[in-house]
Enzyme design. Structure first.
Site, PDB file in Angstrom:
ATOM      1  N   LYS A 126       0.967  -1.242  -0.166  1.00  0.00           N
ATOM      2  CA  LYS A 126       0.293  -0.136  -0.264  1.00  0.00           C
ATOM      3  C   LYS A 126       0.864   1.035  -0.162  1.00  0.00           C
ATOM      4  O   LYS A 126       2.223   1.255   0.959  1.00  0.00           O
ATOM      5  CB  LYS A 126      -1.200   0.051   1.001  1.00  0.00           C
ATOM      6  CG  LYS A 126      -2.143   0.876   1.043  1.00  0.00           C
ATOM      7  CD  LYS A 126      -3.374   0.452   0.661  1.00  0.00           C
ATOM      8  CE  LYS A 126      -4.545   1.064   0.094  1.00  0.00           C
ATOM      9  NZ  LYS A 126      -5.407   0.389  -0.368  1.00  0.00           N
ATOM     10  N   ASP A 166      -6.945   3.997  -4.427  1.00  0.00           N
ATOM     11  CA  ASP A 166      -8.184   4.013  -3.279  1.00  0.00           C
ATOM     12  C   ASP A 166      -8.240   5.492  -2.972  1.00  0.00           C
ATOM     13  O   ASP A 166      -8.443   6.453  -4.059  1.00  0.00           O
ATOM     14  CB  ASP A 166      -6.230   3.529  -2.217  1.00  0.00           C
ATOM     15  CG  ASP A 166      -7.152   3.789  -0.775  1.00  0.00           C
ATOM     16  OD1 ASP A 166      -7.650   1.656  -0.814  1.00  0.00           O
ATOM     17  OD2 ASP A 166      -7.342   4.058   0.397  1.00  0.00           O
TER      18      ASP A 166
HETATM   19  P1  NDP Z   1     -12.485   7.706  -2.827  1.00  0.00           P
HETATM   20  O1  NDP Z   1     -11.751   8.783  -3.062  1.00  0.00           O
HETATM   21  O2  NDP Z   1     -13.246   7.738  -4.339  1.00  0.00           O
HETATM   22  O3  NDP Z   1     -14.081   7.892  -2.117  1.00  0.00           O
HETATM   23  C1  NDP Z   1     -14.048   8.390  -1.118  1.00  0.00           C
HETATM   24  C2  NDP Z   1     -15.683   8.230   0.099  1.00  0.00           C
HETATM   25  O4  NDP Z   1     -15.050   8.588   0.946  1.00  0.00           O
HETATM   26  C3  NDP Z   1     -15.690   9.976  -0.351  1.00  0.00           C
HETATM   27  O5  NDP Z   1     -16.569  10.168  -0.297  1.00  0.00           O
HETATM   28  C4  NDP Z   1     -14.791  10.756   0.783  1.00  0.00           C
HETATM   29  O6  NDP Z   1     -15.431  11.583   1.239  1.00  0.00           O
HETATM   30  C5  NDP Z   1     -15.279   9.995   2.164  1.00  0.00           C
HETATM   31  N1  NDP Z   1     -13.970  10.095   2.943  1.00  0.00           N
HETATM   32  C6  NDP Z   1     -12.636  10.088   2.508  1.00  0.00           C
HETATM   33  N2  NDP Z   1     -12.341  10.083   3.460  1.00  0.00           N
HETATM   34  C7  NDP Z   1     -12.902  10.299   4.607  1.00  0.00           C
HETATM   35  C8  NDP Z   1     -12.920  10.951   6.005  1.00  0.00           C
HETATM   36  N3  NDP Z   1     -12.153  11.168   6.893  1.00  0.00           N
HETATM   37  N4  NDP Z   1     -13.959  11.261   7.036  1.00  0.00           N
HETATM   38  C9  NDP Z   1     -15.405  10.936   6.445  1.00  0.00           C
HETATM   39  N5  NDP Z   1     -15.544  10.560   4.709  1.00  0.00           N
HETATM   40  C10 NDP Z   1     -14.098  10.595   4.516  1.00  0.00           C
HETATM   41  O7  NDP Z   1     -12.393   6.167  -2.464  1.00  0.00           O
HETATM   42  P2  NDP Z   1     -12.428   4.958  -2.891  1.00  0.00           P
HETATM   43  O8  NDP Z   1     -14.118   5.043  -3.259  1.00  0.00           O
HETATM   44  O9  NDP Z   1     -12.018   4.144  -4.085  1.00  0.00           O
HETATM   45  O10 NDP Z   1     -12.379   4.144  -1.064  1.00  0.00           O
HETATM   46  C11 NDP Z   1     -12.926   4.205   0.082  1.00  0.00           C
HETATM   47  C12 NDP Z   1     -13.180   3.333   0.763  1.00  0.00           C
HETATM   48  O11 NDP Z   1     -12.787   1.676   0.049  1.00  0.00           O
HETATM   49  C13 NDP Z   1     -11.972   3.212   1.449  1.00  0.00           C
HETATM   50  O12 NDP Z   1     -11.434   2.456   2.999  1.00  0.00           O
HETATM   51  C14 NDP Z   1     -10.233   2.368   0.510  1.00  0.00           C
HETATM   52  O13 NDP Z   1      -9.576   2.148   0.950  1.00  0.00           O
HETATM   53  C15 NDP Z   1     -11.851   1.310  -0.038  1.00  0.00           C
HETATM   54  N6  NDP Z   1     -11.366   0.624  -1.047  1.00  0.00           N
HETATM   55  C16 NDP Z   1     -11.498   0.968  -2.227  1.00  0.00           C
HETATM   56  C17 NDP Z   1     -10.661   0.153  -3.066  1.00  0.00           C
HETATM   57  C18 NDP Z   1     -11.357   0.940  -4.702  1.00  0.00           C
HETATM   58  O14 NDP Z   1     -11.108  -0.218  -5.536  1.00  0.00           O
HETATM   59  N7  NDP Z   1     -11.523   1.599  -4.921  1.00  0.00           N
HETATM   60  C19 NDP Z   1     -11.353  -1.707  -2.835  1.00  0.00           C
HETATM   61  C20 NDP Z   1     -10.411  -1.893  -1.560  1.00  0.00           C
HETATM   62  C21 NDP Z   1     -11.301  -1.128  -0.474  1.00  0.00           C
HETATM   63  P3  NDP Z   1     -14.693  13.421   0.242  1.00  0.00           P
HETATM   64  O15 NDP Z   1     -14.701  13.185  -0.824  1.00  0.00           O
HETATM   65  O16 NDP Z   1     -15.573  14.859   1.702  1.00  0.00           O
HETATM   66  O17 NDP Z   1     -13.500  13.383   1.046  1.00  0.00           O
HETATM   67  O1  2IT Z   2      -7.729  -1.301  -0.288  1.00  0.00           O
HETATM   68  C1  2IT Z   2      -7.804  -1.883  -2.099  1.00  0.00           C
HETATM   69  O2  2IT Z   2      -8.261  -3.077  -2.007  1.00  0.00           O
HETATM   70  C2  2IT Z   2      -7.429  -1.471  -2.967  1.00  0.00           C
HETATM   71  N1  2IT Z   2      -7.713   0.235  -2.780  1.00  0.00           N
HETATM   72  C3  2IT Z   2      -7.312  -2.131  -4.118  1.00  0.00           C
HETATM   73  C4  2IT Z   2      -6.354  -1.898  -4.381  1.00  0.00           C
HETATM   74  C5  2IT Z   2      -5.859  -2.618  -5.563  1.00  0.00           C
HETATM   75  O3  2IT Z   2      -4.290  -2.673  -6.349  1.00  0.00           O
HETATM   76  O4  2IT Z   2      -6.568  -2.847  -6.775  1.00  0.00           O
END
Ligand code: NDP
Ligand code: 2IT
Length: 446
Positions: A126, A166
């Site tokens: 990561k 992420d």
């Molecule tokens: P994005 O950046 O696309 O979206 C993040 C969302 O979460 C936004 O709505 C953001 O709001 C909100 N957010 C982020 N930080 C905070 C905070 N401190 N407090 C409140 N709201 C918050 O990210 P993703 O959708 O990709 O990721 C979301 C979660 O999913 C994370 O935990 C990530 O690790 C996990 N994840 C992502 C994967 C992926 O493929 N993208 C895979 C597996 C897990 P704002 O815009 O206001 O910051």
């Molecule tokens: O938390 C996660 O699994 C991710 N942000 C996606 C990682 C990836 O390599 O697609």
């Protein structure tokens, strides 16, 4: 048993006392995995978990770039190369002002177990930066990404370490980083996943985490002879994971009534339909606006300023924003309102006390390392397609994603079935552990 676990945790704590998120992940894993190690001779005396919680390598570097006013900005970049026992390091990059070593080490450790569960040959890593993309111009984001990759490119490669997105890293950022990597290495390779479709990306990768989270919820519900159809769902976040979790819920005839961002929650009692979701996607992905703007278009909805969605009555809750966004009080509110299923789209969104509440009430609770593994799983499929110089259809990738989520669910049952309920947390940790531990043992003391 308690003493062994406490001694182990104290030893790790001694070395990482200023890393609360990392220690939170270590604790959760140890409590589930150490009893399994103790009851299985082949893992005795090998310090196997100690070796798994220590990163193979941590890289930390300066990222300098020039903003639109001509000012020089300095950020910190990181890559935690956690474990390469079962494949090249694999995992996302996070750009958010809160990023620090503790958060990235917790995410990298979770990734070890998650990637193992996918059944695909991926190690874990990561990385990211404390850079905040919010409010930055495209030019600023591009210059930051180029500078970040100018250092990172030395340490990654399609057979070494394959980063992805992420929080704060989506298609735009992956594009800028890929362009810089290609320029520096003179190589067009699958060094990143989440690429655009015309330059090596996979169909369904943008959808995969959100869809997978809902597929996993479906699996849990089906296991107790229930279905997602007609259920009311609250979702937090409005980024990549939340958007496609909402899309899949709607496709499966569930009613999604909330989404959120760090400024608050929108509560739409009539349900977010495809047209409303398209509005949210445009708001977030193109206009890069706050979620409260939803009310400009749909004034019947409510905006709960600075609030999370967990007080809203629902059947299913999908936390899809960030770590520790759902606490004990929230968990009690959910249970009190009749919630029967929590499937984590984010990484570690429910804090330890919230998880205790879910487990003591024996509701269907899935930890992110199982339920959000669809994203990295389709990243693994993107790597496979890149190696084959080929691309699979939407239907093929979706079917493979479905199958992988089914297999993860099955693994959780194998190791987490209790007398009258399934402990998905225990199942995911043990199943994820076994594959990596066996590879570590086979590869000697390295
Ligand atoms: P994005 O950046 O696309 O979206 C993040 C969302 O979460 C936004 O709505 C953001 O709001 C909100 N957010 C982020 N930080 C905070 C905070 N401190 N407090 C409140 N709201 C918050 O990210 P993703 O959708 O990709 O990721 C979301 C979660 O999913 C994370 O935990 C990530 O690790 C996990 N994840 C992502 C994967 C992926 O493929 N993208 C895979 C597996 C897990 P704002 O815009 O206001 O910051
Ligand atoms: O938390 C996660 O699994 C991710 N942000 C996606 C990682 C990836 O390599 O697609």
């Amino acid at each position: 048993m308690k003493k062994i676990i406490n001694n182990f945790i104290s030893e790790i704590e001694r070395k990482n006392s200023n890393e609360p998120e990392f220690m939170q992940a270590v604790r959760e894993i140890s409590e589930n995995v150490l009893p399994y190690i103790i009851s299985h001779d082949i893992y005795h005396g090998k310090n196997i978990l100690m070796r798994m919680v220590e990163p193979e390598r941590v890289l930390m570097f300066r990222v300098v770039w020039v903003d639109d006013n001509g000012e020089i900005q300095v950020n910190r970049g990181y890559r935690v190369q956690m474990n390469s026992a079962i494949g090249p390091y694999k995992g996302g990059l996070r750009f958010h002002p809160t990023v620090n070593l503790s958060i990235l080490k917790f995410l990298a450790l979770e990734q070890v177990f998650k990637n193992s569960l996918t059944t695909l040959p991926m190690g874990a890593g990561k990385g990211g930066s404390d850079f905040d993309p919010k409010g930055k111009s495209d030019g600023e984001v591009m210059r930051f990404c180029q500078s970040f990759m100018t250092e990172l490119y030395r340490y990654i490669g399609p057979n070494t370490d394959v980063p992805a997105g992420d929080i704060g890293v989506g298609g735009r950022e992956i594009g800028y980083m890929f362009g810089q990597y290609k320029k520096l290495k003179k190589e067009f390779t699958g060094v990143l996943t989440g690429k655009g479709l015309s330059w090596g990306g996979s169909l369904i990768r943008p959808e995969a985490t959100g869809y997978g989270t809902v597929y996993f919820a479906e699996n849990m519900l089906q296991h107790v002879s229930k279905s997602i159809e007609g259920k009311t769902v609250t979702i937090s976040g409005s980024g990549n994971v939340a958007q496609y979790a909402a899309e899949k819920c709607i496709q499966l005839s569930a009613k999604v009534i909330s989404m959120s961002d760090s400024s608050g929650t929108i509560y739409d009692n009539e349900g977010i339909n495809p047209e409303k979701l398209a509005f949210i996607m445009d708001l977030k992905n193109n206009k890069r606006e706050r979620i409260s703007k939803y009310l400009d278009q749909y004034p019947k909805a409510k905006f709960l300023k600075n609030k999370t969605p967990w007080e809203i009555k629902c059947d299913i809750a999908l936390p899809c924003a960030t770590q520790n966004e759902l606490n004990e009080k929230d968990a009690k509110a959910l249970i009190g309102n009749g919630c029967i299923c929590v499937s984590e789209g984010a990484n570690m969104p429910c804090n330890p006390n919230a998880i205790k509440v879910f487990k003591s009430n024996k509701i269907l609770y899935a930890p992110g390392k199982a339920s959000n593994a669809g994203g990295v799983a389709v990243s693994g499929l993107e790597m496979a397609q890149n190696s084959l110089r080929y691309s699979w259809s939407r239907e093929e990738v979706d079917a493979k994603l479905r199958e992988i989520m089914n297999l993860i669910h099955k693994s959780c049952l194998t190791y987490g079935q209790e007398e009258d309920w399934v402990n998905y947390e225990k199942g995911a940790n043990i199943a994820g552990f076994i594959k990596v531990a066996d590879a570590v043992l086979a590869q000697g003391i390295v």
